[in-house]
Design an enzyme around this catalytic site. Structure first.
Site, mmCIF file in Angstrom:
data_model
loop_
_atom_site.group_PDB
_atom_site.id
_atom_site.type_symbol
_atom_site.label_atom_id
_atom_site.label_comp_id
_atom_site.label_asym_id
_atom_site.label_seq_id
_atom_site.Cartn_x
_atom_site.Cartn_y
_atom_site.Cartn_z
ATOM 1 N N ASP A 87 0.815 -1.240 0.089
ATOM 2 C CA ASP A 87 0.031 -0.102 0.304
ATOM 3 C C ASP A 87 0.881 1.297 0.007
ATOM 4 O O ASP A 87 2.123 1.293 0.219
ATOM 5 C CB ASP A 87 -0.815 -0.042 1.125
ATOM 6 C CG ASP A 87 -0.096 -0.057 2.575
ATOM 7 O OD1 ASP A 87 0.683 -0.678 2.612
ATOM 8 O OD2 ASP A 87 -0.512 0.862 3.318
ATOM 9 N N GLU A 152 -0.236 -1.497 5.536
ATOM 10 C CA GLU A 152 0.730 -1.026 6.542
ATOM 11 C C GLU A 152 0.411 0.287 6.877
ATOM 12 O O GLU A 152 0.829 0.678 8.004
ATOM 13 C CB GLU A 152 2.004 -1.152 5.652
ATOM 14 C CG GLU A 152 3.402 -0.984 6.633
ATOM 15 C CD GLU A 152 3.730 0.401 6.614
ATOM 16 O OE1 GLU A 152 4.596 1.038 7.383
ATOM 17 O OE2 GLU A 152 3.358 1.370 5.843
#
Length: 272
Positions: A87, A152
């Protein structure tokens, strides 16, 4: 939750072009929030299989998926884990000079959200693993594990998933590909995320004022920034930091806000 485990092709069958791959993953919007990296994970999973690397795609929530790749060693040593998140942080509200999901290359630089943090590390780790997978005559004593995580930036969802699955028990050494000015970083600060909430009393600006929750948070933050966190000096890290990342409060410009919340990021060096 969906978990897909597949057998890899014969090692080295496909050629991996890290620049082409980086352009592909940068072109995929995987900002967190709102999150959801399944498309990136699916692409990573296919590339690993094409390189002859065992790969498991684990969609542990709708749209959120980890990828776990593995190059088997002899089992004499614990594993080396190479880790990258899939991400990115959000694009933000200020207009970009280039489209954030273009993957455009100009003068040797590749542009786009995540080009540095940290889809470039994702590409580099896959490229390195591809080289290792073809070195059949130089089998390592321990496994090389590729732990690519989802979620994350906001909640560490993918990392928690790996930890709950027991991956940490296999780790002999761990390399994270976060940006570091092309230097090796051997220590980092711990992150502590806090949310402070103020409750006021609803009022109208032209009459009964009520109690302004935003002003309460403002007063709190003024005191917070003056606070000194007592930690011993560290030879490689600077002092603890306190940063405000998000404030939410109020419902209308002519109403006294009765609620306000602030999210705070505190970074702490190791104690002794």
């Amino acid at each position: 939750m969906t978990t897909i485990t597949a057998q890899a092709k014969s090692a080295g069958k496909d050629h991996f072009d890290p620049v082409r791959f980086l352009q592909q993953v940068v072109a995929i919007d995987s900002c967190d929030p709102p999150g959801g990296e399944l498309e990136v994970a699916q692409l990573v999973h296919r590339e690993l299989l094409g390189l002859g690397i065992e790969s498991e795609l684990d969609e542990f929530l709708p749209g959120w998926a980890n990828v776990l790749g593995r190059i088997r060693g002899t089992g004499e040593k614990p594993a080396l884990v190479l880790s990258s998140h899939m991400d990115t942080v959000p694009v933000g509200t200020v207009p970009w000079q280039r489209m954030p999901f273009s993957g455009e290359i100009e003068n040797g630089r590749l542009y786009g959200r995540g080009a540095t943090d940290m889809k470039s590390a994702l590409a580099a780790m896959i490229a390195a693993a591809g080289r290792l997978a073809t070195a059949a005559d130089n089998r390592l004593k321990g496994d090389v594990i590729l732990a690519f995580t989802a979620g994350e930036s906001a909640n560490l969802l993918g990392a928690r998933r790996f930890a709950e699955g027991g991956l940490k028990k296999e780790i002999g050494a761990f390399l994270c590909g976060e940006p570091s000015d092309l230097d090796v970083v051997i220590v980092e600060k711990a992150a502590l995320w806090l949310r402070a909430t103020a409750t006021g009393r609803l009022g109208h600006v032209s009459g009964e004022a009520g109690v302004n929750a935003i002003e309460l948070i403002h007063s709190f933050l003024s005191r917070l920034y003056d606070m000194k966190l007592a930690f011993p000096a560290h030879p490689l890290l600077d002092e603890p930091t306190i940063r405000v990342g998000r404030i939410q409060g109020g419902s209308a410009v002519n109403l006294t806000p009765d609620h306000c919340a602030v999210d705070i990021d505190i970074r702490l060096p190791p104690g002794r």
